[in-house]
Design a protein around this motif. Structure first.
Motif, PDB file in Angstrom:
ATOM      1  N   VAL A 103      -4.741   4.113   5.813  1.00 28.94           N
ATOM      2  CA  VAL A 103      -4.939   2.796   6.064  1.00 28.94           C
ATOM      3  C   VAL A 103      -3.692   2.147   5.324  1.00 28.94           C
ATOM      4  CG1 VAL A 103      -5.973   0.958   3.994  1.00 28.94           C
ATOM      5  CG2 VAL A 103      -6.974   3.159   4.584  1.00 28.94           C
ATOM      6  N   VAL A 104      -3.217   1.248   5.802  1.00 27.90           N
ATOM      7  CA  VAL A 104      -1.957   0.505   5.674  1.00 27.90           C
ATOM      8  C   VAL A 104      -1.960  -1.252   5.207  1.00 27.90           C
ATOM      9  CG1 VAL A 104      -0.842   1.255   7.698  1.00 27.90           C
ATOM     10  CG2 VAL A 104      -2.278  -0.393   8.306  1.00 27.90           C
ATOM     11  N   GLY A 105      -3.709  -0.814   5.110  1.00 27.50           N
ATOM     12  CA  GLY A 105      -3.989  -2.879   4.339  1.00 27.50           C
ATOM     13  C   GLY A 105      -5.385  -3.225   4.219  1.00 27.50           C
ATOM     14  N   SER A 106      -5.142  -3.560   3.757  1.00 29.38           N
ATOM     15  CA  SER A 106      -7.128  -4.247   3.777  1.00 29.38           C
ATOM     16  C   SER A 106      -7.059  -5.342   2.854  1.00 29.38           C
ATOM     17  CB  SER A 106      -7.679  -3.150   2.993  1.00 29.38           C
ATOM     18  OG  SER A 106      -7.191  -3.299   1.173  1.00 29.38           O
ATOM     19  N   THR A 107      -8.443  -6.246   3.711  1.00 34.04           N
ATOM     20  CA  THR A 107      -8.993  -7.629   2.946  1.00 34.04           C
ATOM     21  C   THR A 107      -9.648  -6.871   1.982  1.00 34.04           C
ATOM     22  OG1 THR A 107     -10.014  -8.484   4.282  1.00 34.04           O
ATOM     23  CG2 THR A 107      -6.892  -9.107   4.647  1.00 34.04           C
ATOM     24  N   ARG A 108     -10.432  -8.357   0.943  1.00 37.77           N
ATOM     25  CA  ARG A 108     -11.658  -8.181  -0.342  1.00 37.77           C
ATOM     26  C   ARG A 108     -12.520  -9.476  -0.217  1.00 37.77           C
ATOM     27  NH1 ARG A 108     -11.880  -2.676  -3.442  1.00 37.77           N
ATOM     28  NH2 ARG A 108     -11.065  -1.217  -1.472  1.00 37.77           N
ATOM     29  N   LEU A 109     -13.429 -10.054  -0.403  1.00 33.79           N
ATOM     30  CA  LEU A 109     -13.960 -10.547  -0.568  1.00 33.79           C
ATOM     31  C   LEU A 109     -15.297 -10.896  -1.285  1.00 33.79           C
ATOM     32  CD1 LEU A 109     -14.474 -13.734  -0.462  1.00 33.79           C
ATOM     33  CD2 LEU A 109     -15.404 -13.913   1.365  1.00 33.79           C
ATOM     34  N   TYR A 110     -14.851 -10.882  -2.865  1.00 35.92           N
ATOM     35  CA  TYR A 110     -16.072 -11.026  -4.046  1.00 35.92           C
ATOM     36  C   TYR A 110     -16.248 -12.260  -4.619  1.00 35.92           C
ATOM     37  CZ  TYR A 110     -14.069  -5.773  -4.558  1.00 35.92           C
ATOM     38  OH  TYR A 110     -13.852  -5.517  -4.636  1.00 35.92           O
ATOM     39  N   GLY A 111     -17.874 -11.967  -4.426  1.00 35.63           N
ATOM     40  CA  GLY A 111     -18.430 -13.054  -5.202  1.00 35.63           C
ATOM     41  C   GLY A 111     -20.249 -13.115  -4.879  1.00 35.63           C
ATOM     42  N   ILE A 112     -20.592 -13.440  -6.355  1.00 38.03           N
ATOM     43  CA  ILE A 112     -21.464 -13.776  -7.242  1.00 38.03           C
ATOM     44  C   ILE A 112     -22.386 -14.667  -6.381  1.00 38.03           C
ATOM     45  CG2 ILE A 112     -22.851 -14.328  -9.041  1.00 38.03           C
ATOM     46  CD1 ILE A 112     -20.887 -12.178  -9.181  1.00 38.03           C
ATOM     47  N   THR A 113     -23.572 -14.099  -5.569  1.00 38.71           N
ATOM     48  CA  THR A 113     -24.416 -14.562  -4.350  1.00 38.71           C
ATOM     49  C   THR A 113     -25.376 -15.433  -5.789  1.00 38.71           C
ATOM     50  OG1 THR A 113     -26.522 -13.432  -5.143  1.00 38.71           O
ATOM     51  CG2 THR A 113     -24.258 -12.511  -3.627  1.00 38.71           C
ATOM     52  N   PRO A 114     -26.301 -16.579  -4.476  1.00 40.11           N
ATOM     53  CA  PRO A 114     -27.143 -17.241  -5.697  1.00 40.11           C
ATOM     54  C   PRO A 114     -27.818 -16.993  -6.268  1.00 40.11           C
ATOM     55  CG  PRO A 114     -26.596 -18.264  -3.647  1.00 40.11           C
ATOM     56  CD  PRO A 114     -25.953 -17.052  -2.906  1.00 40.11           C
ATOM     57  N   ASP A 115     -28.563 -15.784  -5.622  1.00 39.47           N
ATOM     58  CA  ASP A 115     -29.599 -14.762  -6.628  1.00 39.47           C
ATOM     59  C   ASP A 115     -28.814 -14.073  -7.609  1.00 39.47           C
ATOM     60  OD1 ASP A 115     -28.291 -13.081  -4.997  1.00 39.47           O
ATOM     61  OD2 ASP A 115     -30.521 -12.516  -4.341  1.00 39.47           O
ATOM     62  N   GLY A 116     -27.304 -14.485  -7.999  1.00 36.61           N
ATOM     63  CA  GLY A 116     -26.962 -13.679  -9.646  1.00 36.61           C
ATOM     64  C   GLY A 116     -26.603 -11.877  -9.052  1.00 36.61           C
ATOM     65  N   ARG A 117     -26.083 -11.566  -7.608  1.00 38.67           N
ATOM     66  CA  ARG A 117     -26.032 -10.260  -6.670  1.00 38.67           C
ATOM     67  C   ARG A 117     -24.646 -10.497  -7.157  1.00 38.67           C
ATOM     68  NH1 ARG A 117     -29.399  -7.893  -2.540  1.00 38.67           N
ATOM     69  NH2 ARG A 117     -28.767 -10.375  -1.638  1.00 38.67           N
ATOM     70  N   THR A 136       1.050  -1.240   0.184  1.00 34.85           N
ATOM     71  CA  THR A 136       0.003   0.239  -0.253  1.00 34.85           C
ATOM     72  C   THR A 136       1.112   1.184   0.668  1.00 34.85           C
ATOM     73  OG1 THR A 136      -1.706  -0.811   1.808  1.00 34.85           O
ATOM     74  CG2 THR A 136      -2.462   0.876   1.547  1.00 34.85           C
ATOM     75  N   TRP A 137       0.661   2.033  -1.148  1.00 28.46           N
ATOM     76  CA  TRP A 137       1.215   3.374  -1.266  1.00 28.46           C
ATOM     77  C   TRP A 137       0.029   4.526  -0.543  1.00 28.46           C
ATOM     78  CZ3 TRP A 137       2.390  -0.421  -4.374  1.00 28.46           C
ATOM     79  CH2 TRP A 137       3.771  -1.175  -4.629  1.00 28.46           C
ATOM     80  N   ARG A 138       1.039   5.586  -0.425  1.00 24.42           N
ATOM     81  CA  ARG A 138      -0.108   6.736   0.467  1.00 24.42           C
ATOM     82  C   ARG A 138       0.658   7.683   0.112  1.00 24.42           C
ATOM     83  NH1 ARG A 138      -0.661   6.988   5.262  1.00 24.42           N
ATOM     84  NH2 ARG A 138       0.982   5.560   5.876  1.00 24.42           N
ATOM     85  N   THR A 139      -0.048   9.672   0.245  1.00 19.18           N
ATOM     86  CA  THR A 139       0.397  10.361  -0.574  1.00 19.18           C
ATOM     87  C   THR A 139       0.341  10.794   1.373  1.00 19.18           C
ATOM     88  OG1 THR A 139      -2.185  10.899  -0.640  1.00 19.18           O
ATOM     89  CG2 THR A 139      -0.304  10.171  -2.232  1.00 19.18           C
ATOM     90  N   PRO A 140       1.020  12.116   1.742  1.00 24.34           N
ATOM     91  CA  PRO A 140       0.977  12.766   3.185  1.00 24.34           C
ATOM     92  C   PRO A 140      -0.771  13.161   3.365  1.00 24.34           C
ATOM     93  CG  PRO A 140       3.317  13.967   1.247  1.00 24.34           C
ATOM     94  CD  PRO A 140       1.990  12.649   0.519  1.00 24.34           C
ATOM     95  N   THR A 141      -1.662  13.059   2.251  1.00 21.88           N
ATOM     96  CA  THR A 141      -3.105  14.093   2.443  1.00 21.88           C
ATOM     97  C   THR A 141      -3.260  12.709   2.653  1.00 21.88           C
ATOM     98  OG1 THR A 141      -3.202  14.241   0.162  1.00 21.88           O
ATOM     99  CG2 THR A 141      -2.302  16.459   1.440  1.00 21.88           C
ATOM    100  N   ALA A 142      -4.067  11.022   2.628  1.00 20.03           N
ATOM    101  CA  ALA A 142      -4.564  10.407   2.790  1.00 20.03           C
ATOM    102  C   ALA A 142      -4.642   9.875   3.945  1.00 20.03           C
ATOM    103  CB  ALA A 142      -3.807   8.791   1.829  1.00 20.03           C
ATOM    104  N   PRO A 143      -5.841   8.746   3.567  1.00 24.77           N
ATOM    105  CA  PRO A 143      -5.852   8.177   5.506  1.00 24.77           C
ATOM    106  C   PRO A 143      -5.002   7.157   5.651  1.00 24.77           C
ATOM    107  CG  PRO A 143      -7.541   8.288   3.681  1.00 24.77           C
ATOM    108  CD  PRO A 143      -6.961   9.023   3.148  1.00 24.77           C
TER     109      PRO A 143
END
Length: 225
Positions: free
Chosen positions: A184-198, A175-182
């Motif tokens: 944040v030093v790390g993150s995770t994401r879990l993406y998925g297609i639900t049974p109803d297609g969302r 993660t790279w941040r500018t001096p004015t950015a929040p």
């Protein structure tokens, strides 16, 4: 006058070249106005397309999706819906609206763009919020790279892999941040297609003074693709 008080020609003026005609500010404004005569009524939706095949968010239309992207094929589309922030325990009503566009141009990557807007107390649109753009890059070993640039001044590189045919788990490697950015030093994401297609996702973030914790989640309906 075109010369400073020391009698020497200002290099900035000298570098402007012999074709520059200097005059009053009014003349410059008029000249700029005339140059814009054929562009002033045009915008993003009216300019000519670039002379290459356009991106498509529908795998049935446009260029054929690259074989390397077949493992990400369910993601391709235009998605829109609402979500909630995870830092307010117990709050269930939607707090933001979001549109995600995942498209391709036939090469071995997907283009990603997300626009978020806050919702007012009545659930109506409030003000613009986060924006991010990037690329999903599937790799020969089955892993996936996700590069994201955030308008708030942060760039993230995620690595991950498919957990099933319709879900993908990603976590930041850098993660790279500018001096004015929040901070944040790390993150995770879990993406998925639900049974109803969302398209659903859950995001966690870590700050310099906060351990990894829920940040946001959403479930988006397919608008196209």
């Amino acid at each position: 006058m075109n010369e400073p008080s020391n009698g020497r020609t200002d290099p900035a003026l000298a570098s402007s070249g012999p074709d520059v005609v200097r005059g009053s500010g009014d003349a410059a404004v008029q000249a700029a106005d005339e140059r814009a005569a054929h562009t002033r009524t045009l915008n993003l939706d009216t300019i000519p397309a670039v002379p290459i095949a356009p991106d498509t968010a529908n795998v049935r239309l446009g260029p054929e999706i690259d074989h390397a992207c077949l493992s990400l094929l369910p993601l391709v589309g235009v998605w829109q819906g609402t979500g909630t922030f995870g830092n307010e325990p117990g709050r269930q009503e939607p707090q933001f609206g979001q549109r995600i566009i995942i498209s391709h141009d036939g090469r071995p990557f997907l283009k990603y763009e997300s626009v978020i807007w806050l919702l007012d107390a009545d659930g109506g649109p409030g003000r613009p919020a986060a924006r991010e753009v990037g690329f999903w890059r599937p790799q020969p070993d089955g892993s996936v790279e996700l590069l994201l640039a955030h308008a708030e001044g942060r760039i993230e590189v995620f690595y991950g892999q498919a957990r099933s045919l319709t879900s993908w788990a990603m976590s930041t490697d850098a993660t790279w941040r500018t001096p004015t950015a929040p901070p944040v030093v790390g993150s995770t994401r879990l993406y998925g297609i639900t049974p109803d297609g969302r398209l659903a996702y859950v995001e966690e973030r870590a700050h310099t003074d906060i351990e990894l914790s829920p940040h946001a989640s959403a479930a988006l309906e397919r608008l196209a693709g």
